[in-house]
Design a protein around this motif. Structure first.
Motif, PDB file in Angstrom:
ATOM      1  N   ILE A  21       0.828  -1.208   0.000  1.00 20.77           N
ATOM      2  CA  ILE A  21       0.000   0.000   0.000  1.00 20.77           C
ATOM      3  C   ILE A  21       0.861   1.257   0.000  1.00 20.77           C
ATOM      4  O   ILE A  21       0.589   2.209  -0.740  1.00 20.77           O
ATOM      5  CB  ILE A  21      -0.964  -0.008   1.203  1.00 20.77           C
ATOM      6  CG1 ILE A  21      -2.001  -1.119   1.045  1.00 20.77           C
ATOM      7  CG2 ILE A  21      -1.654   1.357   1.360  1.00 20.77           C
ATOM      8  CD1 ILE A  21      -2.787  -1.435   2.302  1.00 20.77           C
ATOM      9  N   TYR A  26      -2.737   1.297  -3.064  1.00 21.99           N
ATOM     10  CA  TYR A  26      -3.921   0.448  -2.974  1.00 21.99           C
ATOM     11  C   TYR A  26      -3.487  -0.936  -2.497  1.00 21.99           C
ATOM     12  O   TYR A  26      -2.323  -1.299  -2.615  1.00 21.99           O
ATOM     13  CB  TYR A  26      -4.661   0.358  -4.322  1.00 21.99           C
ATOM     14  CG  TYR A  26      -3.786  -0.034  -5.482  1.00 21.99           C
ATOM     15  CD1 TYR A  26      -3.556  -1.369  -5.781  1.00 21.99           C
ATOM     16  CD2 TYR A  26      -3.193   0.933  -6.282  1.00 21.99           C
ATOM     17  CE1 TYR A  26      -2.745  -1.736  -6.851  1.00 21.99           C
ATOM     18  CE2 TYR A  26      -2.386   0.578  -7.351  1.00 21.99           C
ATOM     19  CZ  TYR A  26      -2.168  -0.748  -7.625  1.00 21.99           C
ATOM     20  OH  TYR A  26      -1.367  -1.118  -8.680  1.00 21.99           O
ATOM     21  N   ASN A  30      -8.045  -7.104  -3.715  1.00 12.49           N
ATOM     22  CA  ASN A  30      -9.159  -6.179  -3.781  1.00 12.49           C
ATOM     23  C   ASN A  30     -10.425  -6.896  -4.207  1.00 12.49           C
ATOM     24  O   ASN A  30     -10.387  -7.999  -4.725  1.00 12.49           O
ATOM     25  CB  ASN A  30      -8.832  -5.046  -4.768  1.00 12.49           C
ATOM     26  CG  ASN A  30      -9.219  -3.700  -4.221  1.00 12.49           C
ATOM     27  OD1 ASN A  30     -10.113  -3.595  -3.380  1.00 12.49           O
ATOM     28  ND2 ASN A  30      -8.555  -2.667  -4.696  1.00 12.49           N
ATOM     29  N   ASN A 107       0.148   8.057  -1.771  1.00 15.15           N
ATOM     30  CA  ASN A 107      -0.354   6.682  -1.736  1.00 15.15           C
ATOM     31  C   ASN A 107      -1.201   6.428  -0.501  1.00 15.15           C
ATOM     32  O   ASN A 107      -2.242   5.769  -0.573  1.00 15.15           O
ATOM     33  CB  ASN A 107       0.807   5.691  -1.810  1.00 15.15           C
ATOM     34  CG  ASN A 107       1.454   5.654  -3.168  1.00 15.15           C
ATOM     35  OD1 ASN A 107       0.885   6.104  -4.153  1.00 15.15           O
ATOM     36  ND2 ASN A 107       2.659   5.129  -3.231  1.00 15.15           N
ATOM     37  N   PHE A 111      -5.207   5.551  -0.526  1.00 13.34           N
ATOM     38  CA  PHE A 111      -5.733   4.386   0.181  1.00 13.34           C
ATOM     39  C   PHE A 111      -6.835   4.802   1.141  1.00 13.34           C
ATOM     40  O   PHE A 111      -7.885   4.168   1.215  1.00 13.34           O
ATOM     41  CB  PHE A 111      -4.611   3.669   0.929  1.00 13.34           C
ATOM     42  CG  PHE A 111      -5.087   2.498   1.725  1.00 13.34           C
ATOM     43  CD1 PHE A 111      -5.579   1.367   1.091  1.00 13.34           C
ATOM     44  CD2 PHE A 111      -5.039   2.510   3.110  1.00 13.34           C
ATOM     45  CE1 PHE A 111      -6.027   0.269   1.811  1.00 13.34           C
ATOM     46  CE2 PHE A 111      -5.484   1.416   3.840  1.00 13.34           C
ATOM     47  CZ  PHE A 111      -5.973   0.304   3.189  1.00 13.34           C
ATOM     48  N   ARG A 114     -10.095   5.474  -0.617  1.00  9.01           N
ATOM     49  CA  ARG A 114     -10.769   4.228  -0.995  1.00  9.01           C
ATOM     50  C   ARG A 114     -11.482   3.596   0.187  1.00  9.01           C
ATOM     51  O   ARG A 114     -12.492   2.929   0.030  1.00  9.01           O
ATOM     52  CB  ARG A 114      -9.771   3.244  -1.587  1.00  9.01           C
ATOM     53  CG  ARG A 114      -9.301   3.680  -2.945  1.00  9.01           C
ATOM     54  CD  ARG A 114      -8.322   2.715  -3.522  1.00  9.01           C
ATOM     55  NE  ARG A 114      -7.869   3.271  -4.787  1.00  9.01           N
ATOM     56  CZ  ARG A 114      -6.998   2.711  -5.561  1.00  9.01           C
ATOM     57  NH1 ARG A 114      -6.460   1.580  -5.218  1.00  9.01           N
ATOM     58  NH2 ARG A 114      -6.644   3.275  -6.688  1.00  9.01           N
TER      59      ARG A 114
END
Length: 117
Positions: A21, A26, A30, A107, A111, A114
Motif C-alpha cells: 500500500i 492500494y 481487492n 499513496n 488508500f 478508498r
C-alpha cells in the motif's frame, strides 16, 4: 490467518500488505465486497505490473513478493526481511527525498479515500 492458524509469518504477510500500500496506494487484494476480498486473499494472487509500480525498484518488488508469499513455509522470515538489501540500503538514509516522501503520502491518501468510499 484466514485458516485459523496464526504465527509470526502472518505478521510478515501483514507487513507485506502495508508495504504494498505504501508503495502503490492500494491493497494487493481487492474486491467489491468483503467476500470478494477474502476470496482474492485466499487465491494469493497480486500484481506488481500496474503503472504505479514503474517507479518502484526491483529490490522493493522482490521484498513485497517475499512478504506476500502465499505459502507461509516459503515466506521470508523477520530476520531475512530485516537483512533484505532494500531494507539495508534504505535503513541508513538520513533523509528521504522529497519525491519519495510525496509519493508515499499520496499513496496513503489514495488508500484512505478508498476506505471512506
Amino acid at each position: 490467518m484466514l485458516k485459523k492458524s496464526y504465527d509470526n509469518k502472518c505478521d510478515l504477510w501483514s507487513c507485506g500488505v502495508i508495504l504494498y500500500i505504501l508503495l502503490c496506494g492500494y491493497p494487493p487484494f481487492n474486491g467489491q465486497t468483503d467476500k470478494k476480498i477474502i476470496e482474492a486473499v485466499l487465491q494469493g494472487e497480486f500484481t506488481l505490473d500496474e503503472p504505479e509500480w514503474e517507479h518502484v525498484s526491483q529490490d522493493a518488488k522482490f521484498l513485497v513478493r517475499r512478504l506476500l508469499e502465499y505459502n507461509p513455509d516459503q515466506r521470508i522470515s523477520a530476520l531475512e526481511a530485516l537483512n533484505h538489501p532494500w531494507i539495508l540500503h534504505n535503513a541508513n538514509i538520513d533523509r528521504v527525498s522529497a519525491d519519495v516522501a510525496t509519493r508515499t503520502l499520496r499513496n496513503l491518501q489514495a488508500f484512505r479515500v478508498r476506505l471512506v468510499f
